[in-house]
Design an enzyme around this catalytic site. Structure first.
Site, PDB file in Angstrom:
ATOM      1  N   LYS A   1     -14.772  36.435 -34.130  1.00 18.22           N
ATOM      2  CA  LYS A   1     -15.182  35.723 -32.899  1.00 18.22           C
ATOM      3  C   LYS A   1     -14.282  36.023 -31.613  1.00 18.22           C
ATOM      4  CE  LYS A   1     -12.332  31.690 -33.916  1.00 18.22           C
ATOM      5  NZ  LYS A   1     -12.343  30.433 -34.608  1.00 18.22           N
TER       6      LYS A   1
ATOM      7  N   ARG B   1     -13.964  17.504 -34.032  1.00 16.69           N
ATOM      8  CA  ARG B   1     -14.636  18.497 -33.055  1.00 16.69           C
ATOM      9  C   ARG B   1     -16.119  18.371 -33.668  1.00 16.69           C
ATOM     10  NH1 ARG B   1     -11.482  23.919 -32.111  1.00 16.69           N
ATOM     11  NH2 ARG B   1     -12.628  24.363 -34.191  1.00 16.69           N
TER      12      ARG B   1
ATOM     13  N   TYR C   1       7.470  37.366  -6.162  1.00 19.37           N
ATOM     14  CA  TYR C   1       6.810  36.388  -5.629  1.00 19.37           C
ATOM     15  C   TYR C   1       7.685  35.313  -5.897  1.00 19.37           C
ATOM     16  CZ  TYR C   1       2.445  39.146  -5.146  1.00 19.37           C
ATOM     17  OH  TYR C   1       1.714  39.920  -4.801  1.00 19.37           O
TER      18      TYR C   1
ATOM     19  N   MET D   1       0.068  40.315 -10.885  1.00 22.51           N
ATOM     20  CA  MET D   1      -1.128  40.741 -11.211  1.00 22.51           C
ATOM     21  C   MET D   1      -1.130  42.073 -12.105  1.00 22.51           C
ATOM     22  SD  MET D   1      -4.880  41.235  -9.641  1.00 22.51           S
ATOM     23  CE  MET D   1      -4.929  39.632  -8.888  1.00 22.51           C
TER      24      MET D   1
END
Ligand SMILES: *Cc1c(COP(=O)(O)O)cnc(C)c1O
Length: 372
Positions: free
Chosen positions: A35, A138, A263, A311
């Site tokens: 998956k 679940r 940053y 990024m």
């Protein structure tokens, strides 16, 4: 020249890891879980490397269809099953196994039985995995609802007989948690009277809970060479990591005490040093929350991450007096730097790191296996 950020996928390792599953669970059939784009490795290439698996499992109907359309003839189980009649039609059309875990799904099956379509003629029947919720809370039927669900499914002409039976573990990665043993006994008790095949174990079950091995095992993360446990690496368990993530330096510069980097200016340099800037960032799937100190291999040498992950770039402290230059090779995880270790530094699990590698990262397949 190699691309800036690239992943090397060692496809021979996938086969090695499958053989490891087989040696742990010699009597079980293997449903290879691919998956989420094969845990970020590329579903179709992983399926190809896993031709020897007895079945595949995906989460969603569209993943199963993609696999079928690519020509795989294996049984393919859709772990989330279907949520509407159209999806059930697709499961039937593409001959995908449905995991049945809810009353809604039962009602959809029964509606088909009552509709004008003649069951079993147009589509053939659907193979079903009836799911017990043994404690994960679940998906699945509770033990006290299970027999009623089983009997109703049994009445549906569209359901292939016999119905297979499954459950999923919540805490199998923790050897000290006896919940897994409770889940195993509840499952065994609940399905005792039925004839269908059974399946419990995920990777942690296969590697850690022999009692959970039954007709089918469902390995996911271990096929990619990753440990399901928080305190070990795949390599320590005899697995071979499949994915390596690489990039290169794009700049090298000297910084002085008092300089801040990146940053927010959150990292302050304490002594003169050489800084390297690496072409990889969260836009590639490198974890945004990797802490200062996270190891990175530059020219094969461990150096610490400094400053925030951007990024497109990260910054590392190469150390004073170190010679390095743009183009030098960098490994973010791979040989000598397990992805499990990076996950700890980023307060996450290795599953998210490999799943999160983005489209921008070029893939280089490394395999001696010959493709058909
Ligand atoms: C994802 C999944 C697996 C595989 O789990 P791993 O921890 O990756 O081995 C097995 N069964 C079900 C139902 C799953 O959702």
């Amino acid at each position: 020249m190699t691309p800036a950020a690239y992943a090397v996928l060692n496809l021979d390792a996938v086969q090695h890891n499958l053989s490891k599953v087989r040696s742990r669970a010699p009597d079980a059939k293997v449903m290879a879980v691919i998956k989420a784009n094969g845990y970020g490795h590329g579903m179709l290439r992983i399926a190809e490397a896993l031709q020897q698996a007895d079945a595949f499992a995906v989460a969603r109907v569209d993943e199963g269809i993609r696999l079928r359309k690519a020509g795989f003839k294996h049984r393919i189980a859709v772990l989330e099953g279907f949520t509407c009649g159209e999806e059930l039609d697709e499961l039937l059309h593409y001959q995908l196994d449905a995991v049945v875990h809810s009353l809604t799904q039962l009602e959809i099956f029964e509606a088909v039985r009552l509709s004008s379509r003649q069951a079993g003629t147009e589509h053939g029947a659907c193979a079903v995995w009836l799911k017990l919720d043994s404690g994960m809370n679940r998906l699945g039927f509770k033990a006290k609802e299970f027999d009623a669900a089983y009997q109703r499914l049994n009445q549906c002409a569209l359901v292939k007989q016999p119905i297979s039976l499954m459950t999923h573990f919540a805490c199998a990665d923790d050897f000290n948690d006896d919940k897994t043993l409770k889940q195993i006994s509840l499952f065994n008790e609940t399905v005792a009277g039925y004839t269908g095949e059974r399946s419990m174990a995920n990777s942690a079950g296969i590697l850690g809970w022999e009692q959970s091995l039954t007709d089918w095992v469902r390995p996911g993360v271990m096929l990619y060479g990753i440990s399901p446990f928080p305190d070990s690496t795949g390599q320590q368990l005899g697995l071979r990591p499949v994915m390596e993530l690489h990039s290169r330096l794009i700049a090298v510069k000297q910084i002085e005490a008092g300089d801040t980097v990146g940053y927010g200016g959150s990292w302050t340099c304490e002594r003169p040093t050489t800084m390297g800037i690496v072409a990889i960032g969260y836009g590639d799937g490198y974890p945004r929350y990797a802490k200062v100190g996270t190891p990175v291999l530059v020219n094969g040498r461990r150096v610490p991450l400094i400053g925030r992950v951007s990024m497109d770039m990260i910054t590392v402290d190469l150390g004073a007096g170190i010679h390095a230059q743009p183009g030098d090779p960098v490994t973010l995880w791979g040989e000598g730097l397990p992805v499990e270790e990076i996950a700890l530094w980023a307060d996450t699990i290795p599953y998210t790191l490999v799943c999160g590698v983005t489209q921008r990262v070029q893939v280089i397949e490394n395999a001696t296996i010959t493709k058909k």
